[in-house]
Design a protein around this motif. Structure first.
Motif, mmCIF file in Angstrom:
data_model
loop_
_atom_site.group_PDB
_atom_site.id
_atom_site.type_symbol
_atom_site.label_atom_id
_atom_site.label_comp_id
_atom_site.label_asym_id
_atom_site.label_seq_id
_atom_site.Cartn_x
_atom_site.Cartn_y
_atom_site.Cartn_z
ATOM 1 N N PHE A 268 1.080 -1.475 -0.264
ATOM 2 C CA PHE A 268 -0.299 0.289 -0.076
ATOM 3 C C PHE A 268 1.206 0.751 -0.035
ATOM 4 N N MET A 397 -9.849 2.841 5.669
ATOM 5 C CA MET A 397 -8.973 2.286 6.556
ATOM 6 C C MET A 397 -7.537 3.323 6.371
ATOM 7 N N ARG A 478 -4.953 10.708 11.367
ATOM 8 C CA ARG A 478 -6.666 9.298 11.336
ATOM 9 C C ARG A 478 -7.718 10.570 11.696
ATOM 10 N N ASN A 687 -12.009 10.651 14.512
ATOM 11 C CA ASN A 687 -12.095 9.453 15.020
ATOM 12 C C ASN A 687 -12.886 8.366 14.811
ATOM 13 N N LYS B 35 -0.910 -2.550 9.944
ATOM 14 C CA LYS B 35 -1.325 -1.204 9.404
ATOM 15 C C LYS B 35 -2.001 -0.470 10.470
ATOM 16 N N PHE B 36 -1.847 0.914 9.773
ATOM 17 C CA PHE B 36 -2.022 2.016 10.986
ATOM 18 C C PHE B 36 -3.230 2.812 10.039
ATOM 19 N N GLY B 37 -3.865 2.257 11.165
ATOM 20 C CA GLY B 37 -5.229 3.023 10.418
ATOM 21 C C GLY B 37 -6.149 3.864 11.713
ATOM 22 N N CYS B 38 -5.742 3.819 13.564
ATOM 23 C CA CYS B 38 -7.248 4.975 13.974
ATOM 24 C C CYS B 38 -5.706 5.712 15.054
ATOM 25 N N ILE B 40 -5.260 4.637 17.980
ATOM 26 C CA ILE B 40 -6.223 4.368 19.394
ATOM 27 C C ILE B 40 -7.296 3.319 19.356
ATOM 28 N N LEU B 42 -9.145 1.479 17.991
ATOM 29 C CA LEU B 42 -10.222 1.749 18.114
ATOM 30 C C LEU B 42 -10.544 0.648 15.938
ATOM 31 N N CYS B 43 -10.034 0.770 15.581
ATOM 32 C CA CYS B 43 -9.775 -0.484 14.676
ATOM 33 C C CYS B 43 -9.602 -1.105 14.170
ATOM 34 N N ALA B 45 -6.446 -2.122 12.980
ATOM 35 C CA ALA B 45 -5.969 -2.595 11.503
ATOM 36 C C ALA B 45 -4.384 -3.241 12.366
ATOM 37 N N TYR B 100 -6.889 -3.366 3.243
ATOM 38 C CA TYR B 100 -5.958 -3.100 4.315
ATOM 39 C C TYR B 100 -6.168 -2.908 5.681
ATOM 40 N N CYS B 101 -7.689 -3.552 5.934
ATOM 41 C CA CYS B 101 -7.740 -3.643 7.443
ATOM 42 C C CYS B 101 -7.587 -5.362 7.699
ATOM 43 N N ILE B 132 -12.582 -2.947 12.172
ATOM 44 C CA ILE B 132 -13.698 -2.037 11.213
ATOM 45 C C ILE B 132 -12.891 -3.002 9.945
#
Lengths: 754, 152
Positions: A268, A397, A478, A687, B35-38, B40, B42-43, B45, B100-101, B132
């Protein structure tokens, strides 16, 4: 079972080769090779243009002893056929679908095929995509003009497109280019074989990348004729197969990009690597359009790993040895931004501004038919309602990111983008470089949904690299990704209908604020003799952009909710009411009937459950959905979604179903939670705690049925989204008697308050 | 200086122990499948395993995993490259779209099945609710987890 395993093996093989090609692009050395090979998106229409264009492309896309037959297909000496795909992969399966289309017409061996994403070169521009818009006499989509700054006019505008969006990949690129390219390539090879063997073309056949002369028993691989074939001009109008003769199209080929997405090797944008690169992160003016007023970076500058902190005009950038260090330092920068009148605007003010625009702004026509005002005056009854939807963010995402290295009068850029050529053109422009001095390497996108059609994040990476002289990987947090999006506009629609003695609408009057694309989104599919559809402009400082299905997402909700109101007013079943209004439209009726059947429309449900129905045509695909809702809990819950869709034919049926499932969840998230709102001119949400998503524990079961028709191929990525919000809201009405005229729906307290 | 075992290899990372494990894995250890998603938790990833437990690496300081076993998406296939049953099921059900997730989804699913080899629908939903998928492939994820459970 065996067959599937075989197919999976093929997919893995193809993916391995594709990964190798892709992998090459990610090293400096490999990149040089790749640029000569030409990697990105290529394209359309070029293959059906004679002569010079193909020669020009040959320089870019072929190396060594490979012959370039047409713009989209490359044949190697080992008889490998390479499909050159002009669209980015963001999960829609486009690399698989488009290669299958090429292989279908070329009679190439699917198991021995390679896939390459075309380079961001003008010669690969998405000509057919542009031409469709020109032929339809519609202007180009706004997001295209925005990204290219309106720099290209007329047909040249079309020639500079290289966009993945508008569900165009299969229906424009696939139909307009891949099929033609494949067929043209096959014709050239057959012609070369006929000449070589001195037999009539008609006595030859192509199958799985070989040519056969059955009379003599002669057979040879495509590659044997490549050199000779490349000396002929491709036909402008090669003969295409009939749909009934397809062997690859219409089958669920395993997606070629999937194996690398289960073992962590898929590249990615976030995964780009340049030796010695530094990490950057930014904070832009929360009120769009404002700029940095003051900045105190004294504390942040002293933090470990920080390389530099920069005032970039409308944003602050921190460059550090790692992302986390950059992010921590950014939090320590004290920054103020300029203020303007917009800095006072809140969400209520937005809708108040729209109300004023309805009174004062000039109305623009979308569609006029019959005499609406007279019909309204004479009607026994009229019914009117006002609908509102909020701003929406895309919430990909993968946070926005790009890696750039500007040095010695050149720029290299690695990023996931729906708009590679536009990104490259803009980068060249802001650097004052020639287009050919900017090289763009495209990566997989961790979600696009329209967001990655706008190159702002990539341009920031370019500017920061230019400023620092360092290779820079820019990653947005985010929070930045949520607050610096290009949003689906908030929209108000005032609807009014005249109702005849049978309870059917005799006139339809629609006035709304904010129009993007496509222009037909606000049109109704129903047979209503008098129609007046208009809009007004009401400019805001907030940036807008295409959001999955663009204007169809809000108009699907408005139209299909209001029609549902009319059905209930008339005391009629909403499914049968729609059927009456769709008389003489067999495709619509078939789709509606299929959804009703799949959703068990007639079967009674337990207490607290009900069904809602809707039907929307978008991007040439008709989709109908029946949602079963349960209102017994704190939140209205979509228990089941039945979806029927007619896209002419589904090139990859399983992939098409996946797109419907995806579009439904995407639209359901918006219907339930999606709310971007302004406070003091800035986006409040940041977020996933305040911009939540449907998760597995509140996702419905989904069944999809695909209908075949003889219609032109329609889109897949977007048409699943528009019907879900109205079908869901209509189900809530059926269950509770509360009409949802404003999104998001939120919890049951919102439903009960109405 | 933090020492950890990552995908079976002992590595030493010279970095502020407050640095989230996610960034050390990606930037210092060069494993970009996570992967980096949020940022904090919450996701999901960024999900990895720390001593076998599904852990959101974006909020886990690397100092906290000193001396522990960390497994990432790159470390779940067999030494000979044989895919983990969950990965194979993901291909069978054609789960990923953008993909990605999916590293995080797969790591959560592997952790779920290791503590509960035959989860019910409700158990799958509640365990996986922290991940997510913006492409909305929840039905396929659920089906793939069931297939993997049968295969194990």
């Amino acid at each position: 079972m065996d067959k599937i395993t075989q197919a999976e093996k093929k997919a893995a093989k193809i993916a391995k080769r594709a990964a190798r090609t892709r992998g090459q692009k990610w090293t400096r050395r490999g990149f040089i090779t790749a640029s000569v090979i030409g990697g990105g998106a290529l394209l359309i229409g070029v293959a059906i243009r004679p002569g010079d264009r193909t020669d020009e492309l040959a320089k870019l896309a072929a190396t060594g002893d490979e012959s370039l037959l047409t713009a989209w297909v490359k044949l190697s000496p080992d008889n490998t056929v390479t499909a050159i795909i002009p669209h980015g992969e963001m999960g829609q399966g486009v690399h698989t679908a488009l290669s299958a289309m090429l292989a279908e017409e070329m009679e190439a061996d699917w198991a021995a095929m390679d896939i390459m994403e075309a380079p961001a070169e003008k010669a690969y521009a998405n000509y057919v995509l542009g031409r469709e818009f020109m032929v339809n006499k519609d202007k180009l989509p706004g997001f295209v003009l925005g990204t290219l700054n309106g720099a290209f006019l007329g047909i040249t505008k079309a020639m500079n497109l290289q966009i993945t969006g508008g569900s165009t990949s299969v229906r424009f690129t696939g139909v307009g280019a891949m099929l033609t390219a494949g067929a043209a390539a096959k014709e050239l090879l057959l012609k070369a074989a006929a000449k070589t063997w001195d037999v009539p073309v008609s006595s030859l056949r192509a199958q799985k990348s070989y040519i056969y002369h059955d009379e003599s028993g002669k057979t040879a691989p495509f590659a044997d004729f490549a050199q000779l074939a490349a000396t002929f001009k491709p036909s402008l109008t090669p003969k295409l197969k009939a749909r009934k003769d397809y062997t690859l199209m219409g089958t669920s080929l395993p997606r070629v990009d999937i194996p690398q997405k289960v073992d962590g090797t898929a590249m990615f944008g976030l995964d780009a690597h340049i030796e010695g690169m530094k990490y950057a992160t930014v904070k832009a003016a929360p009120v769009h359009g404002q700029s940095v007023a003051s900045m105190d970076a004294s504390v942040a500058k002293a933090m470990v790993g920080v390389q530099g902190i920069y005032n970039m005009g409308d944003y602050v950038a921190v460059v550090a040895d790692g992302y986390w260090q950059a992010q921590r330092a950014l939090e320590a920068v004290e920054v103020t931004f300029t203020q303007s009148a917009e800095s006072q605007l809140n969400q209520a003010g937005v809708f108040a501004q729209y109300a004023k625009a309805f009174e004062n702004a000039k109305r623009k026509d979308i569609h006029k038919e019959g005499n609406v005002s007279q019909t309204m005056k004479r009607a026994d009854r009229t019914h009117e309602a006002e609908y509102n939807v909020p701003f929406l963010a895309h919430a990909c995402m993968e946070p926005m990111n790009a890696t750039a290295w500007v040095k010695d009068g050149t720029c290299e850029l690695w990023t996931g983008t729906q708009n590679p050529l536009g990104t490259r053109a803009e980068a060249a422009k802001i650097l004052g470089l020639k287009l050919e001095d900017v090289t763009l390497h495209t990566a997989f996108m961790g979600g696009g949904f329209g967001r990655r059609a706008v190159p702002d994040y990539a341009l920031q990476a370019v500017k920061i690299s230019e400023k620092t002289g360092m290779p820079i990987k820019l990653i947005w947090s985010r929070e930045e990704t949520t607050q610096q999006d290009h949003y689906r506009p908030a929209v108000t629609n005032r609807l009014r209908a005249a109702i005849d003695s049978d309870g059917m609408p005799s006139a339809w009057d629609s006035l709304f604020v904010h129009k993007m694309d496509p222009p037909e989104a606000s049109r109704v599919p129903y047979n209503i003799p008098n129609q007046n559809i208009e809009y007004v402009e009401s400019p805001l400082h907030l940036r807008f952009g295409p959001w999955r299905s663009v204007d169809h997402t809000q108009h699907g909700f408005f139209i299909e909710s209001f029609i549902d109101e009319l059905a209930h007013k008339a005391g009629q079943d909403p499914y049968q009411y729609r059927r009456k209004l769709l008389a003489g439209k067999p495709r619509f009726l078939a789709v509606l009937d299929a959804a009703a059947k799949l959703g068990n429309w007639e079967t009674p449900l337990p207490e607290g459950q009900a069904r809602g129905i809707s039907i929307v045509e978008s991007f040439m695909t008709i989709a109908a959905q029946v949602v079963t809702v349960d209102v017994n809990g704190d939140m209205p819950r979509a228990v089941h979604v039945a979806c029927a869709a007619d896209a002419g034919m589904a090139v990859n049926p399983d992939g098409f179903k996946a797109q419907m499932e995806s579009g439904i969840i995407y639209g359901l998230t918006a219907a339930l939670y999606g709310d971007i709102s302004l406070e003091d001119g800035a986006v409040m949400q940041s977020n996933f705690h305040d911009y939540d998503m449907v998760r597995m524990d509140n996702a419905p079961d989904i069944d999809v049925v695909i209908l075949q028709s003889d219609a032109r191929l329609g889109g897949a990525g977007e048409p699943g989204t528009p019907p879900i919000a109205p079908a869901f809201a209509n189900a809530i009405f059926a269950a509770t008697g509360r009409r949802i005229r404003s999104l998001p729906i939120g919890d049951m307290s919102g439903v009960n308050v109405g | 200086m933090v020492q950890l075992r990552i995908n079976g290899h002992i590595k030493t990372v010279d970095i502020d122990p407050e640095t989230p494990l996610l960034w050390a894995i990606r930037e210092q250890l060069g494993l970009t499948g996570t992967k980096f998603g949020c940022g904090i938790s919450l996701c999901g990833a960024c999900t990895v395993h720390v001593d076998g437990q599904a852990t959101r690496s974006c909020v886990t300081p690397i100092g906290d995993v000193d001396g522990q076993d960390v497994t990432t998406i790159e470390g779940i296939a067999g030494a000979d490259g044989t895919l983990h049953a969950v990965q194979a099921a993901w291909i069978k059900h054609q789960v990923p779209q953008c993909g990605y997730c999916q590293s995080g989804q797969i790591m959560s699913a592997v952790a779920l099945l290791s503590e509960n080899p035959n989860p019910s629908d409700n158990e799958i939903e509640s365990f996986m609710a922290g991940n997510i998928c913006r492409c909305g492939m929840y039905s396929r994820i659920k089906a793939a987890i069931k297939t993997a459970a049968k295969a194990a």
